[in-house]
Design an enzyme around this catalytic site. Structure first.
Site, short mmCIF file in Angstrom:
data_model
loop_
_atom_site.label_atom_id
_atom_site.label_comp_id
_atom_site.label_asym_id
_atom_site.label_seq_id
_atom_site.Cartn_x
_atom_site.Cartn_y
_atom_site.Cartn_z
N ILE A 55 -2.61 5.34 5.74
CA ILE A 55 -3.08 4.40 6.75
C ILE A 55 -1.92 3.59 7.34
O ILE A 55 -1.87 3.33 8.54
CB ILE A 55 -4.14 3.45 6.13
N SER A 185 -10.40 -3.48 0.31
CA SER A 185 -11.19 -2.26 0.12
C SER A 185 -12.65 -2.65 -0.06
O SER A 185 -12.95 -3.80 -0.40
CB SER A 185 -10.69 -1.55 -1.14
N TYR A 198 -8.50 -1.12 -10.05
CA TYR A 198 -8.27 -1.17 -8.59
C TYR A 198 -9.22 -2.18 -7.95
O TYR A 198 -8.81 -3.02 -7.15
CB TYR A 198 -8.50 0.24 -8.02
N LYS A 202 -8.32 -5.71 -5.91
CA LYS A 202 -8.74 -5.98 -4.53
C LYS A 202 -9.61 -7.23 -4.46
O LYS A 202 -9.52 -8.00 -3.51
CB LYS A 202 -9.46 -4.76 -3.94
N1 LIG Z 1 -7.45 5.78 1.53
C1 LIG Z 1 -8.62 5.18 1.27
O1 LIG Z 1 -9.66 5.81 1.12
C2 LIG Z 1 -8.65 3.68 1.17
C3 LIG Z 1 -9.89 3.05 1.07
C4 LIG Z 1 -9.95 1.67 0.98
C5 LIG Z 1 -8.78 0.94 0.98
N2 LIG Z 1 -7.58 1.56 1.07
C6 LIG Z 1 -6.38 0.73 1.04
O2 LIG Z 1 -5.60 0.96 2.20
C7 LIG Z 1 -4.23 0.86 1.88
C8 LIG Z 1 -3.50 2.14 2.27
O3 LIG Z 1 -4.14 3.22 1.62
P1 LIG Z 1 -3.57 4.72 1.71
O4 LIG Z 1 -4.62 5.61 1.17
O5 LIG Z 1 -3.00 4.94 3.05
O6 LIG Z 1 -2.38 4.59 0.63
P2 LIG Z 1 -1.42 5.72 0.04
O7 LIG Z 1 -1.49 6.96 0.85
O8 LIG Z 1 -1.65 5.78 -1.42
O9 LIG Z 1 0.00 5.05 0.32
C9 LIG Z 1 0.41 3.93 -0.38
C10 LIG Z 1 1.59 3.33 0.34
O10 LIG Z 1 2.06 2.20 -0.42
C11 LIG Z 1 3.44 2.38 -0.68
N3 LIG Z 1 3.76 1.82 -2.00
C12 LIG Z 1 3.30 2.22 -3.21
N4 LIG Z 1 3.85 1.51 -4.17
C13 LIG Z 1 4.71 0.63 -3.58
C14 LIG Z 1 5.60 -0.36 -4.06
N5 LIG Z 1 5.77 -0.60 -5.38
N6 LIG Z 1 6.33 -1.09 -3.18
C15 LIG Z 1 6.18 -0.85 -1.85
N7 LIG Z 1 5.36 0.08 -1.33
C16 LIG Z 1 4.64 0.82 -2.19
C17 LIG Z 1 3.67 3.89 -0.64
O11 LIG Z 1 4.99 4.20 -0.28
P3 LIG Z 1 6.15 4.55 -1.37
O12 LIG Z 1 5.55 5.48 -2.39
O13 LIG Z 1 7.21 5.16 -0.53
O14 LIG Z 1 6.56 3.22 -1.93
C18 LIG Z 1 2.73 4.30 0.49
O15 LIG Z 1 3.36 4.11 1.73
C19 LIG Z 1 -4.16 0.55 0.39
O16 LIG Z 1 -4.06 -0.83 0.20
C20 LIG Z 1 -5.48 1.04 -0.13
O17 LIG Z 1 -5.87 0.36 -1.30
C21 LIG Z 1 -7.49 2.91 1.17
#
Ligand SMILES: NC(=O)c1ccc[n+]([C@@H]2O[C@H](COP(=O)([O-])OP(=O)(O)OC[C@H]3O[C@@H](n4cnc5c(N)ncnc54)[C@H](OP(=O)(O)O)[C@@H]3O)[C@@H](O)[C@H]2O)c1
Ligand SMILES: *[C@@H]1O[C@H](CO)[C@@H](O)[C@H](O)[C@H]1NC(C)=O
Ligand SMILES: *[C@@H]1O[C@H](CO)[C@@H](O)[C@H](O)[C@H]1NC(C)=O
Length: 328
Positions: A55, A185, A198, A202
């Site tokens: 995202i 979330s 998780y 949140k």
């Molecule tokens: N996907 C869903 O279904 C969903 C649903 C509800 C909410 N969300 C929320 O939306 C947000 C984005 O979700 P997503 O699915 O796009 O996430 P994702 O694909 O798991 O990506 C996570 C991102 O966070 C970065 N990250 C992880 N650990 C980190 C650290 N220690 N320091 C800095 N950056 C870090 C990762 O980059 P690096 O590994 O390079 O650090 C990556 O860019 C999250 O907060 C998630 O909880 C997602």
């Protein structure tokens, strides 16, 4: 006769609202807002964590297209550079900066990152901080969660995010304006069977940031808490770190999630929900009829753990009635 007409009209409106609710992808306030408010975006500096994929990456692209300047943060520098290269193919290179950052690396390096972010774009300062990074979220029973996962989830999702906020907010207060957009979330509003830690992290963010707004809104600080349900962020081929395992799970595309996030932020909404049914209905129930909402989730809980173990749909209506044995 007149009464009959009125009753029919009422029925028609009720049915229209029901159909809208059944097919929508966001809460009613959010959906009523129309397109992003460009005035709040053009020329603004938007700092996005977790911008190396998912995202966050999509959000960065949309903000740039709407005329913002973006700072891309995450740990993986090569992935950040890839995102930057793809972005500058569509916009002036001067609008994208990369700022590597590990949210779990402690106060000193967060402080350095904040100073760096404030100095970019000839020192114009960060207008909008998007807390989007989060630790991975595999589905695991609450009592089977490991200490490492607990520590890492809270260090990244909660402590690192709050620390970053405490370091950046003083700069915003000095300018008399600033905006925190928090990717929470549906699990930050509702029980999320199989994702207890998780969900806890949140919920913590929701509590912190709604409180922060109540303290600082009169000093020009805005807070938008975004609560997405299931979002499609990976091309499905086995479960990724985000636990997207089943292609029958109906997920909102990440492009739409990013678009609605920008709508919510640019219209200054305090909270926004982004999801298809049935998750959106559960969110409404938990918020407005918690007794029914929690009863509903208690029916689902154990079935959802089974569904997760079998890597089948963890957002299905069927969970309410018990998963039918899958014939494979
Ligand atoms: N996907 C869903 O279904 C969903 C649903 C509800 C909410 N969300 C929320 O939306 C947000 C984005 O979700 P997503 O699915 O796009 O996430 P994702 O694909 O798991 O990506 C996570 C991102 O966070 C970065 N990250 C992880 N650990 C980190 C650290 N220690 N320091 C800095 N950056 C870090 C990762 O980059 P690096 O590994 O390079 O650090 C990556 O860019 C999250 O907060 C998630 O909880 C997602
Ligand atoms: C960063 O991403 C690249 C490409 O996806 C990967 O090969 C590399 O191992 C990652 N680096 C780190 C430190 O995780
Ligand atoms: C957050 O800041 C405190 C000090 O204020 C520090 O002790 C802690 O290690 C920091 N945690 C993270 C994850 O940044």
């Amino acid at each position: 006769m007149l009464f009959l007409l009125a009753a029919l009209l009422f029925l028609a409106v009720a049915i229209a609202i029901l159909i809208k609710f059944a097919t929508t992808d966001g809460d009613f306030t959010l959906i009523s807002k129309g397109p992003p408010n460009k005035k709040e975006i053009e020329g603004k500096v938007v700092w996005i964590t977790g911008a190396s994929r998912g995202i966050g990456e999509i959000l960065a692209g949309q903000y740039v297209n709407l005329g913002a300047k973006v700072i891309l943060s995450a740990r993986n520098v090569s992935e950040l550079e890839r995102v930057k290269t793809e972005l500058v193919a569509t916009c002036p290179p001067s609008r994208v900066e990369v700022l590597p950052l590990d949210l779990a690396s402690g106060e000193e390096s967060l402080k350095e990152a904040v100073e760096k972010a404030e100095s970019l774009f000839s020192g114009s300062g960060v207008d909008c901080m998007i807390h989007n990074a989060a630790f991975e979220r595999p589905k695991r029973k609450a009592l089977e969660e490991t200490e490492e996962a607990l520590q890492a989830t809270f260090n990244i999702n909660v402590l690192g995010t709050i620390n970053l906020t405490r370091l950046l907010a003083p700069y915003m207060l000095k300018r008399g304006r600033g905006h925190f957009v928090v990717m929470s979330s549906a699990a930050g509003k509702c029980p999320a069977p199989g994702q207890a830690i998780y969900s806890a992290s949140k919920h913590a963010l929701n509590g912190y940031f709604h409180t922060l707004r109540s303290e600082l809104c009169q000093k020009g600080i805005k807070v938008t808490v975004v609560c997405p349900g299931p979002i499609q962020t990976v091309k499905l081929s086995g479960a990724g770190s985000s636990g997207q395992s089943d292609s029958t799970e109906k997920r909102v595309p990440s492009e739409r999630c990013a678009e609605l996030t920008i709508v919510a932020a640019s219209h200054g909404l305090k909270e926004a929900w982004i999801s298809y049914q049935p998750v959106l209905l559960v969110m409404y129930l938990i918020q407005y009829m918690p007794t029914i909402g929690y009863w509903f989730m208690d029916k689902i809980g154990a079935n959802r753990l089974d569904a997760a173990a079998k890597k089948s749909n963890t957002y299905s209506w069927k969970l309410f009635f018990g998963e039918k044995k899958k014939t494979t």
